[in-house]
Write an enzyme that holds these catalytic residues in place. Sequence first.
Site, PDB file in Angstrom:
ATOM      1  CG  ASN A 250       6.282  -8.157   0.781  1.00 31.79           C
ATOM      2  OD1 ASN A 250       5.898  -8.673  -0.161  1.00 31.79           O
ATOM      3  ND2 ASN A 250       7.062  -7.195   0.680  1.00 31.79           N
TER       4      ASN A 250
ATOM      5  CB  ILE B 108      -1.043  -0.149   1.266  1.00 31.67           C
ATOM      6  CG1 ILE B 108      -1.771  -1.202   0.959  1.00 31.67           C
ATOM      7  CG2 ILE B 108      -1.758   1.171   1.524  1.00 31.67           C
ATOM      8  CD1 ILE B 108      -2.515  -1.539   2.304  1.00 31.67           C
TER       9      ILE B 108
ATOM     10  CE1 TYR C  82      -1.301  -5.527  12.114  1.00 28.55           C
ATOM     11  CE2 TYR C  82      -3.667  -6.065  12.073  1.00 28.55           C
ATOM     12  CZ  TYR C  82      -2.425  -5.653  11.493  1.00 28.55           C
ATOM     13  OH  TYR C  82      -2.585  -4.806  10.317  1.00 28.55           O
TER      14      TYR C  82
ATOM     15  CB  SER D 191      -5.508   1.740  12.411  1.00 32.86           C
ATOM     16  OG  SER D 191      -6.135   0.517  13.460  1.00 32.86           O
TER      17      SER D 191
ATOM     18  CG  ASP E 270      15.084  -1.417  12.163  1.00 29.59           C
ATOM     19  OD1 ASP E 270      13.914  -1.743  12.495  1.00 29.59           O
ATOM     20  OD2 ASP E 270      15.820  -2.282  12.451  1.00 29.59           O
TER      21      ASP E 270
ATOM     22  CE  LYS F  88      -1.499  -2.002  11.855  1.00 34.58           C
ATOM     23  NZ  LYS F  88      -0.978  -0.757  11.217  1.00 34.58           N
TER      24      LYS F  88
HETATM   25  N1  LIG Z   1      -2.747  -5.622   3.648  1.00 36.59           N
HETATM   26  C1  LIG Z   1      -3.910  -5.641   4.358  1.00 36.59           C
HETATM   27  O1  LIG Z   1      -4.879  -6.087   4.014  1.00 36.59           O
HETATM   28  C2  LIG Z   1      -4.069  -4.511   5.363  1.00 36.59           C
HETATM   29  C3  LIG Z   1      -5.138  -4.531   6.170  1.00 36.59           C
HETATM   30  C4  LIG Z   1      -5.350  -3.793   7.271  1.00 36.59           C
HETATM   31  C5  LIG Z   1      -4.350  -2.811   7.477  1.00 36.59           C
HETATM   32  N2  LIG Z   1      -2.989  -2.718   6.750  1.00 36.59           N
HETATM   33  C6  LIG Z   1      -1.993  -1.824   7.030  1.00 36.59           C
HETATM   34  O2  LIG Z   1      -1.590  -1.079   5.941  1.00 36.59           O
HETATM   35  C7  LIG Z   1      -0.212  -0.483   5.954  1.00 36.59           C
HETATM   36  C8  LIG Z   1       0.620  -1.022   4.974  1.00 36.59           C
HETATM   37  O3  LIG Z   1       0.656  -2.564   5.031  1.00 36.59           O
HETATM   38  P1  LIG Z   1       0.765  -3.370   3.724  1.00 36.59           P
HETATM   39  O4  LIG Z   1      -0.304  -4.435   3.617  1.00 36.59           O
HETATM   40  O5  LIG Z   1       1.146  -2.485   2.366  1.00 36.59           O
HETATM   41  O6  LIG Z   1       2.228  -4.369   4.063  1.00 36.59           O
HETATM   42  P2  LIG Z   1       3.851  -4.594   3.444  1.00 36.59           P
HETATM   43  O7  LIG Z   1       3.589  -4.441   2.012  1.00 36.59           O
HETATM   44  O8  LIG Z   1       4.273  -5.626   4.242  1.00 36.59           O
HETATM   45  O9  LIG Z   1       4.495  -3.058   3.783  1.00 36.59           O
HETATM   46  C9  LIG Z   1       4.634  -2.838   5.039  1.00 36.59           C
HETATM   47  C10 LIG Z   1       6.079  -1.920   5.012  1.00 36.59           C
HETATM   48  O10 LIG Z   1       6.440  -1.561   6.507  1.00 36.59           O
HETATM   49  C11 LIG Z   1       7.743  -1.746   6.476  1.00 36.59           C
HETATM   50  N3  LIG Z   1       8.378  -2.113   7.857  1.00 36.59           N
HETATM   51  C12 LIG Z   1       8.205  -3.265   8.319  1.00 36.59           C
HETATM   52  N4  LIG Z   1       8.732  -3.640   9.622  1.00 36.59           N
HETATM   53  C13 LIG Z   1       9.586  -2.159   9.437  1.00 36.59           C
HETATM   54  C14 LIG Z   1      10.816  -1.715  10.417  1.00 36.59           C
HETATM   55  N5  LIG Z   1      10.877  -2.414  11.477  1.00 36.59           N
HETATM   56  N6  LIG Z   1      11.132  -0.548  10.210  1.00 36.59           N
HETATM   57  C15 LIG Z   1      10.997   0.002   9.054  1.00 36.59           C
HETATM   58  N7  LIG Z   1       9.974  -0.391   7.893  1.00 36.59           N
HETATM   59  C16 LIG Z   1       9.380  -1.476   8.529  1.00 36.59           C
HETATM   60  C17 LIG Z   1       8.208  -2.937   5.202  1.00 36.59           C
HETATM   61  O11 LIG Z   1       9.464  -2.708   4.895  1.00 36.59           O
HETATM   62  P3  LIG Z   1      10.382  -3.903   4.431  1.00 36.59           P
HETATM   63  O12 LIG Z   1       9.940  -4.257   3.094  1.00 36.59           O
HETATM   64  O13 LIG Z   1      11.742  -3.584   4.751  1.00 36.59           O
HETATM   65  O14 LIG Z   1       9.949  -5.138   5.269  1.00 36.59           O
HETATM   66  C18 LIG Z   1       7.183  -2.540   4.321  1.00 36.59           C
HETATM   67  O15 LIG Z   1       7.876  -1.352   3.448  1.00 36.59           O
HETATM   68  C19 LIG Z   1       0.131  -1.320   7.666  1.00 36.59           C
HETATM   69  O16 LIG Z   1       0.108  -0.344   8.388  1.00 36.59           O
HETATM   70  C20 LIG Z   1      -0.812  -2.417   7.765  1.00 36.59           C
HETATM   71  O17 LIG Z   1      -0.977  -2.784   9.133  1.00 36.59           O
HETATM   72  C21 LIG Z   1      -2.813  -3.473   5.758  1.00 36.59           C
END
Ligand SMILES: NC(=O)c1ccc[n+]([C@@H]2O[C@H](COP(=O)([O-])OP(=O)(O)OC[C@H]3O[C@@H](n4cnc5c(N)ncnc54)[C@H](OP(=O)(O)O)[C@@H]3O)[C@@H](O)[C@H]2O)c1
Length: 331
Positions: free
Chosen positions: A238, A33, A203, A173, A96, A207
Amino acid sequence: MSLSQKVDPDTLPYYNRHADRKIAVITGGNSGIGWYTVLHLYMHGFVVYICGRNSSKVNKAIKAIMAEAKRRSELKGKEKNEAKVVHGSLLYIHADLTDLKSVERAAAKIMKKETKIDVLINNAAVMAQPYEVTKDGFEIQLQTNYISHFLLSMKLLPLLRNCDSQPRLITLSSLGHNLQFKYWNLTQDWNYRPNMIFTWMRYAMAKTSSIQFTKMMAIKYPDILCFSIHPGLVMSTNLFSYWTRLPLVGIFFWMLFQIVGFFFGVSDEQGAMATIKCALSRDFSIEEDSGKYFTTGGVESKPSFVANNLDDAASTWIWTVHELRDRGFTL
Ligand SMILES: NC(=O)c1ccc[n+]([C@@H]2O[C@H](COP(=O)([O-])OP(=O)(O)OC[C@H]3O[C@@H](n4cnc5c(N)ncnc54)[C@H](OP(=O)(O)O)[C@@H]3O)[C@@H](O)[C@H]2O)c1
């Protein structure tokens, strides 16, 4: 039509970075996202600082985002014969989130380079991981998803408040916050087995705290537009990879997520639309909208009653401030 299709990014304002320098800071902008959030902000002329933990991943994302923006602009230019919009610029900042000192250093670097921030997006997260304690002594999901973003936001607060046109603080969130069915003290670390159940409590707590943080920020800083967001179910990111990479059962989880995604999911780009709307739309006012919670496509919604309770939000705030101060961080 899915809810997220209600946002047409083309109807949102474009800026020229040479005439009107708009600054955004985002965590986790290199994948999922966050990647699409950065793409649209960049295409709308923003200078975007991408805070990430891995320079090669972020730099690779920067190249890919710039190439995609160029491709889209050329396509649009051909279709509509429009004048070319000026894209923004993309910069990497090391942060980080499992290391509070690294978060503090990232904020200090941005403070040195900029005098204001228009939009801060607390986007990064990990989800449903095994129990682990960071070197700062917090459970890993609580620190990555909530505490580090609290610290980053507080450190960048002077820059946000220095922006004279509706600065915005957006925190991602999740629908999963609803799993927290009553207020739990944040010292409750849910370190029980099976992980498959209790990791979701951790989690949810992180959130819920993120929504409470947004509400408290809206009250404490009435000069900033503060939003929290559930972006939608985006099963291809991811975020789910811990589960899909598990030996033997990983394939089962992958299939399960695909099925959920097919019926209820949205794409990575559609998942970014709520954030894009909250970051760019001129339809919001601080008096009417600050502190609100939005779901897929920027549709206003109501978070759980725990997340909505201001006494609980104040308890979460006080706990976090004490914990950070105990570790030597000035707020
Ligand atoms: N996907 C869904 O269905 C969903 C649903 C509800 C809410 N959300 C929320 O949407 C947001 C984005 O999620 P996404 O689905 O796009 O997930 P994602 O593709 O896994 O992206 C997560 C990002 O967070 C970074 N990250 C994780 N740990 C970190 C750390 N220790 N330090 C710095 N960066 C770190 C990752 O970096 P690396 O690449 O280095 O790991 C990645 O860039 C999150 O807050 C998630 O909770 C997503």
